[in-house]
Scaffold this motif. Sequence first.
Motif, PDB file in Angstrom:
ATOM      1  N   PHE A   1      -4.807 -17.618   7.103  1.00  0.00           N
ATOM      2  CA  PHE A   1      -4.509 -16.750   5.960  1.00  0.00           C
ATOM      3  C   PHE A   1      -4.347 -17.558   4.678  1.00  0.00           C
ATOM      4  O   PHE A   1      -4.775 -17.130   3.606  1.00  0.00           O
ATOM      5  N   ASN A   2      -3.720 -18.722   4.785  1.00  0.00           N
ATOM      6  CA  ASN A   2      -3.575 -19.583   3.611  1.00  0.00           C
ATOM      7  C   ASN A   2      -4.926 -20.113   3.139  1.00  0.00           C
ATOM      8  O   ASN A   2      -5.180 -20.206   1.947  1.00  0.00           O
ATOM      9  N   ARG A   3      -5.805 -20.442   4.086  1.00  0.00           N
ATOM     10  CA  ARG A   3      -7.140 -20.914   3.703  1.00  0.00           C
ATOM     11  C   ARG A   3      -7.922 -19.830   2.964  1.00  0.00           C
ATOM     12  O   ARG A   3      -8.602 -20.107   1.979  1.00  0.00           O
ATOM     13  N   ILE A   4      -7.808 -18.614   3.455  1.00  0.00           N
ATOM     14  CA  ILE A   4      -8.483 -17.493   2.780  1.00  0.00           C
ATOM     15  C   ILE A   4      -7.910 -17.311   1.384  1.00  0.00           C
ATOM     16  O   ILE A   4      -8.656 -17.170   0.407  1.00  0.00           O
ATOM     17  N   ALA A   5      -6.593 -17.330   1.263  1.00  0.00           N
ATOM     18  CA  ALA A   5      -5.944 -17.166  -0.041  1.00  0.00           C
ATOM     19  C   ALA A   5      -6.325 -18.296  -0.988  1.00  0.00           C
ATOM     20  O   ALA A   5      -6.503 -18.071  -2.195  1.00  0.00           O
ATOM     21  N   GLN A   6      -6.484 -19.508  -0.465  1.00  0.00           N
ATOM     22  CA  GLN A   6      -6.872 -20.644  -1.298  1.00  0.00           C
ATOM     23  C   GLN A   6      -8.287 -20.467  -1.846  1.00  0.00           C
ATOM     24  O   GLN A   6      -8.555 -20.769  -3.009  1.00  0.00           O
ATOM     25  N   LYS A   7      -9.176 -19.967  -1.010  1.00  0.00           N
ATOM     26  CA  LYS A   7     -10.564 -19.792  -1.444  1.00  0.00           C
ATOM     27  C   LYS A   7     -10.743 -18.566  -2.323  1.00  0.00           C
ATOM     28  O   LYS A   7     -11.407 -18.622  -3.349  1.00  0.00           O
ATOM     29  N   VAL A   8     -10.154 -17.453  -1.921  1.00  0.00           N
ATOM     30  CA  VAL A   8     -10.370 -16.191  -2.633  1.00  0.00           C
ATOM     31  C   VAL A   8      -9.495 -16.081  -3.883  1.00  0.00           C
ATOM     32  O   VAL A   8      -9.977 -15.705  -4.949  1.00  0.00           O
ATOM     33  N   PHE A   9      -8.218 -16.408  -3.746  1.00  0.00           N
ATOM     34  CA  PHE A   9      -7.274 -16.207  -4.841  1.00  0.00           C
ATOM     35  C   PHE A   9      -6.879 -17.492  -5.554  1.00  0.00           C
ATOM     36  O   PHE A   9      -5.982 -17.500  -6.391  1.00  0.00           O
ATOM     37  N   LYS A  10      -7.518 -18.601  -5.189  1.00  0.00           N
ATOM     38  CA  LYS A  10      -7.250 -19.904  -5.812  1.00  0.00           C
ATOM     39  C   LYS A  10      -5.779 -20.329  -5.663  1.00  0.00           C
ATOM     40  O   LYS A  10      -5.182 -20.892  -6.572  1.00  0.00           O
ATOM     41  N   LYS A  11      -5.212 -20.035  -4.501  1.00  0.00           N
ATOM     42  CA  LYS A  11      -3.828 -20.441  -4.216  1.00  0.00           C
ATOM     43  C   LYS A  11      -3.794 -21.944  -3.925  1.00  0.00           C
ATOM     44  O   LYS A  11      -4.757 -22.503  -3.406  1.00  0.00           O
ATOM     45  N   PRO A  12      -2.688 -22.622  -4.235  1.00  0.00           N
ATOM     46  CA  PRO A  12      -2.618 -24.077  -4.031  1.00  0.00           C
ATOM     47  C   PRO A  12      -2.517 -24.444  -2.547  1.00  0.00           C
ATOM     48  O   PRO A  12      -2.026 -23.666  -1.728  1.00  0.00           O
ATOM     49  N   THR A  13      -2.978 -25.643  -2.217  1.00  0.00           N
ATOM     50  CA  THR A  13      -2.858 -26.133  -0.846  1.00  0.00           C
ATOM     51  C   THR A  13      -1.438 -26.616  -0.541  1.00  0.00           C
ATOM     52  O   THR A  13      -1.043 -26.687   0.605  1.00  0.00           O
ATOM     53  N   VAL A  14      -0.690 -26.951  -1.585  1.00  0.00           N
ATOM     54  CA  VAL A  14       0.696 -27.391  -1.429  1.00  0.00           C
ATOM     55  C   VAL A  14       1.574 -26.605  -2.403  1.00  0.00           C
ATOM     56  O   VAL A  14       1.240 -26.461  -3.569  1.00  0.00           O
ATOM     57  N   SER A  15       2.685 -26.092  -1.890  1.00  0.00           N
ATOM     58  CA  SER A  15       3.675 -25.424  -2.732  1.00  0.00           C
ATOM     59  C   SER A  15       4.885 -26.342  -2.858  1.00  0.00           C
ATOM     60  O   SER A  15       5.221 -27.086  -1.929  1.00  0.00           O
ATOM     61  N   TYR A  16       5.539 -26.284  -3.995  1.00  0.00           N
ATOM     62  CA  TYR A  16       6.703 -27.129  -4.254  1.00  0.00           C
ATOM     63  C   TYR A  16       7.940 -26.255  -4.407  1.00  0.00           C
ATOM     64  O   TYR A  16       7.945 -25.301  -5.179  1.00  0.00           O
ATOM     65  N   VAL A  17       8.988 -26.606  -3.672  1.00  0.00           N
ATOM     66  CA  VAL A  17      10.264 -25.893  -3.733  1.00  0.00           C
ATOM     67  C   VAL A  17      11.268 -26.850  -4.359  1.00  0.00           C
ATOM     68  O   VAL A  17      11.567 -27.911  -3.800  1.00  0.00           O
TER      69      VAL A  17
END
Length: 115
Positions: free
Chosen positions: A42-58
């Motif tokens: 799901f994260n891979r799809i979101a990264q490709k389709v919605f340009k979501k980052p591969t790493v999130s920072y908290v």
Amino acid sequence: MKKKNVITKNYLEKVPVKNSLIKWSQSEDKKVTLEIENTGIFNRIAQKVFKKPTVSYVHLDETGSFVWPLIDGEKDIICLGEAVKTEFGEKAEPLYERLAKFIQILESYNFINFR
């Protein structure tokens, strides 16, 4: 009422352990940043389709940044609370309610588990 105290005490006796997959860093001003790698289909799809980052920072707040490095798999929540009380004094109150909530949030995101 007595049962609630037993449950609370048992929770405070738990020993948190950091998830070994979580990378983290500490800035010069002692603020901690957790690096969460976004893996899975799901994260891979979101990264490709919605340009979501591969790493999130908290970014943790002052208290969280103090507590995170203390989580070593040896200290229970009571011990962590004593260190917070020493460092922050009255500013940390209500101490164990806030600390328990912080630990619960870390656990809910799988940043920690319990030994």
